[in-house]
Design an enzyme around this catalytic site. Structure first.
Site, mmCIF file in Angstrom:
data_model
loop_
_atom_site.group_PDB
_atom_site.id
_atom_site.type_symbol
_atom_site.label_atom_id
_atom_site.label_comp_id
_atom_site.label_asym_id
_atom_site.label_seq_id
_atom_site.Cartn_x
_atom_site.Cartn_y
_atom_site.Cartn_z
ATOM 1 N N ILE A 158 0.795 -1.236 -0.242
ATOM 2 C CA ILE A 158 -0.612 0.091 0.187
ATOM 3 C C ILE A 158 0.835 1.018 -0.021
ATOM 4 C CG2 ILE A 158 -2.175 -0.805 1.233
ATOM 5 C CD1 ILE A 158 -1.300 -0.028 3.835
ATOM 6 N N GLY A 159 1.921 1.363 -0.050
ATOM 7 C CA GLY A 159 3.281 2.396 0.126
ATOM 8 C C GLY A 159 4.224 1.671 0.617
ATOM 9 N N ASN A 160 5.017 2.615 -0.707
ATOM 10 C CA ASN A 160 6.764 2.575 -1.097
ATOM 11 C C ASN A 160 6.905 3.914 -0.218
ATOM 12 O OD1 ASN A 160 7.832 0.620 -2.418
ATOM 13 N ND2 ASN A 160 5.784 -0.214 -3.959
ATOM 14 N N GLY A 161 7.623 3.650 0.789
ATOM 15 C CA GLY A 161 8.433 5.545 0.833
ATOM 16 C C GLY A 161 9.869 5.064 0.658
ATOM 17 N N LYS A 214 5.290 -2.442 7.900
ATOM 18 C CA LYS A 214 6.469 -1.494 7.302
ATOM 19 C C LYS A 214 7.545 -2.784 7.347
ATOM 20 C CE LYS A 214 8.831 2.635 7.882
ATOM 21 N NZ LYS A 214 8.056 4.182 8.536
ATOM 22 N N ASP A 219 9.209 14.587 10.703
ATOM 23 C CA ASP A 219 8.228 14.178 9.688
ATOM 24 C C ASP A 219 6.856 14.805 9.426
ATOM 25 O OD1 ASP A 219 8.477 14.536 6.959
ATOM 26 O OD2 ASP A 219 9.130 12.222 6.537
ATOM 27 N N VAL A 238 5.283 -0.970 2.890
ATOM 28 C CA VAL A 238 3.960 -0.810 3.437
ATOM 29 C C VAL A 238 3.167 -1.895 2.824
ATOM 30 C CG1 VAL A 238 2.594 0.229 5.406
ATOM 31 C CG2 VAL A 238 5.034 1.261 5.363
ATOM 32 N N PHE A 253 12.457 4.489 2.984
ATOM 33 C CA PHE A 253 13.427 3.576 3.949
ATOM 34 C C PHE A 253 12.296 1.989 3.511
ATOM 35 C CE2 PHE A 253 13.316 7.844 5.731
ATOM 36 C CZ PHE A 253 14.450 7.534 5.464
ATOM 37 N N GLY A 254 11.746 1.702 3.237
ATOM 38 C CA GLY A 254 10.486 0.560 2.668
ATOM 39 C C GLY A 254 9.775 0.593 2.352
HETATM 40 N N1 LIG Z 1 -0.464 1.994 10.437
HETATM 41 C C1 LIG Z 1 -0.081 2.461 8.675
HETATM 42 N N2 LIG Z 1 -2.335 1.591 8.412
HETATM 43 C C2 LIG Z 1 -2.381 2.604 6.939
HETATM 44 N N3 LIG Z 1 -1.130 2.902 6.318
HETATM 45 C C3 LIG Z 1 0.057 3.054 6.174
HETATM 46 C C4 LIG Z 1 -0.006 2.736 7.908
HETATM 47 N N4 LIG Z 1 1.954 3.295 7.812
HETATM 48 C C5 LIG Z 1 2.315 3.656 6.781
HETATM 49 N N5 LIG Z 1 0.383 3.466 6.042
HETATM 50 C C6 LIG Z 1 0.783 3.924 4.224
HETATM 51 O O1 LIG Z 1 2.554 3.964 3.969
HETATM 52 C C7 LIG Z 1 2.899 5.049 3.537
HETATM 53 C C8 LIG Z 1 4.433 4.573 3.622
HETATM 54 O O2 LIG Z 1 4.481 4.549 5.355
HETATM 55 P P1 LIG Z 1 5.800 5.064 5.799
HETATM 56 O O3 LIG Z 1 5.966 6.971 5.966
HETATM 57 O O4 LIG Z 1 5.748 4.941 7.384
HETATM 58 O O5 LIG Z 1 7.028 4.906 5.632
HETATM 59 P P2 LIG Z 1 8.606 5.674 5.225
HETATM 60 O O6 LIG Z 1 8.865 4.386 3.921
HETATM 61 O O7 LIG Z 1 9.012 6.269 5.380
HETATM 62 O O8 LIG Z 1 7.968 6.550 3.779
HETATM 63 P P3 LIG Z 1 8.277 8.508 3.559
HETATM 64 O O9 LIG Z 1 10.089 8.056 2.947
HETATM 65 O O10 LIG Z 1 7.453 8.580 2.289
HETATM 66 O O11 LIG Z 1 8.214 9.207 4.576
HETATM 67 C C9 LIG Z 1 1.936 5.927 4.640
HETATM 68 O O12 LIG Z 1 1.765 7.145 3.657
HETATM 69 C C10 LIG Z 1 0.457 5.015 4.514
HETATM 70 O O13 LIG Z 1 0.232 5.408 3.665
#
Ligand SMILES: Nc1ncnc2c1ncn2[C@@H]1O[C@H](COP(=O)(O)OP(=O)(O)OP(=O)(O)O)[C@@H](O)[C@H]1O
Length: 404
Positions: free
Chosen positions: A60-63, A83, A178, A68, A65-66
């Site tokens: 659901i998410g490609n941040g 995550k 952040d 999700v 750092f990782g």
């Molecule tokens: N507990 C959760 N429930 C639903 N969606 C989540 C949850 N945690 C993360 N996500 C989804 O995943 C995305 C990325 O999560 P997160 O910000 O923790 O990762 P990241 O790798 O640090 O991302 P970024 O580099 O974009 O900040 C969030 O913007 C959200 O869309």
């Protein structure tokens, strides 16, 4: 959930998948592989290994750092987020350490964690988190797409919960670093907001030098743009107020392609910082002098969008001088939030407001010290231990952590 003896599980994830149909304990027939992992609980008190089964993982998410995933717990049918972040052996993962310490209704809950390894021997930390259906960014976008504004009761509820969560984090001397709409998760049906992504967070230590290239640019406090390495928790308050302004403007209040232009965008609204302001942001600043130009001002920028009470909140937070930004509890006591304190206030569909006044003892005590309790809580619903109404605040034994 089967408890396994400590040390009998391998260090890394045990993956067993059943291809056959199985009847999950929550009563649903599962027609897909079920994954079993050896996890540790999110909170340190009882840090034994357990086996957890989940199924139907989807990205659901490609941040940065990782990745999700969303998945479903086999036992309960509850949705969870996983995550997965690659482990860098040189550093201790701060996100895990900090999340283990934080337990608050407005902070996404860390349920379990485990390590895993892929075929190339890369190692990952997996954080199993409570799942929330939307980010605040997605919520704002859905209103924008139909040319609508987020109803004001939600603006109040979400800003209240965000500031309350920041107050709690800052009580622990932790700075999130952040805060942005993408890192705020919401359950809009229940009007609940929780902060996520502690990947950039840090516990501040006196005398420590901190990196300035932190926080997404649009939400970055001016002291970071002025390269201060000795900033405080108030950088999160700047970010929170830019989120609030974005709700009204339907796009980021300050948006630029680079750090210099980001300062220019802020100056266009707030006017140039004075010498005193610059000194308060970074006493070591040795950049170009900034000429004294006036800004258009928040009132003009937000005319027709934000009420005078909303402007009062924004004006108290959007200040160059980090020490002049109001304390989150002071903000919560402002008139802007008065509707939330009225017993007759409901959500637009008539449903009751979420329980935003159920505070931890420690949060309440802090509000006493700043003498704001009377104005934060609804009349006749005084905080824990003093209440004629037990609903108003839960005791430590119900809610808080032993570390407090
Ligand atoms: N507990 C959760 N429930 C639903 N969606 C989540 C949850 N945690 C993360 N996500 C989804 O995943 C995305 C990325 O999560 P997160 O910000 O923790 O990762 P990241 O790798 O640090 O991302 P970024 O580099 O974009 O900040 C969030 O913007 C959200 O869309």
């Amino acid at each position: 959930m089967r408890r396994v003896e400590p040390n009998t599980m391998p260090l890394y994830v045990t993956k067993k998948t059943h291809k056959r149909t199985s009847l999950a304990p929550h009563g649903k027939r599962i027609l897909m592989p079920v994954t079993t992992v050896a996890v540790r609980a999110g909170y340190a008190r009882n840090d034994h290994e357990f086996e957890i089964k989940y199924y139907d993982p989807k990205v659901i998410g490609n941040g940065t750092f990782g990745v999700v995933y969303i998945a479903t717990l086999y036992e309960t049918g509850d949705k969870i987020a996983i995550k997965k972040v690659e482990i860098d052996k040189r550093f201790k993962n701060r996100e895990l350490q900090l999340m283990k310490r934080l337990e608050h209704p407005n902070i996404v809950r860390l349920l379990y964690h485990y390590e895993s390894v892929d075929d190339h021997k890369n190692e990952y930390l997996n954080l199993m988190l409570e799942f929330l259906p939307k980010t605040f960014h997605q919520l704002l976008r859905s209103y924008k797409q139909v040319d609508a504004c987020l109803p004001s009761i939600y603006v109040k509820l979400y800003m209240f919960q965000l500031l309350r969560a920041l107050n709690y984090i800052h009580m622990h001397k932790i700075v999130h670093r952040d805060v942005k709409p993408q890192n705020l998760l919401v359950n809009h049906e229940l009007a609940l907001l929780k902060i996520c992504d502690f990947g950039s967070a840090k516990e501040l230590q006196e005398g420590d030098s901190n990196i300035t290239y932190i926080c997404s640019r649009y939400y970055r406090a001016p002291e970071l743009l002025f390269n201060s390495t000795e900033y405080g928790t108030t950088i999160d308050l700047w970010s929170a107020s830019t989120v609030m302004a974005e709700i009204y403007l339907k796009s980021p209040i300050f948006s630029a392609d680079n750090a210099i232009d980001q300062i220019v965008q802020i100056i266009k609204v707030l006017g140039a910082p004075t010498r005193k302001d610059i000194e308060s942001m970074n006493p070591k600043y040795a950049g170009v002098p900034i000429s004294d130009v006036p800004g258009i001002g928040l009132a003009k920028l937000l005319k027709g969008h934000a009420s005078s009470h909303a402007l009062e909140v924004l004006g108290s937070l959007l200040k160059y001088n980090p020490n002049e930004r109001a304390h989150p509890l002071e903000i919560l006591s402002m008139q802007f939030f008065d509707d939330l304190r009225k017993p007759e206030t409901t959500l637009p569909d008539g449903a009751p407001l979420p329980p935003i006044f159920e505070w931890y003892q420690r949060e309440v005590e802090l509000s006493y010290t700043v003498k704001l309790q009377a104005s934060i809580f609804p009349t006749r619903r005084t905080p824990a231990g003093r209440s004629s109404n037990s609903e108003s605040s839960k005791s430590d034994s119900n809610l808080s952590k032993s570390s407090w």
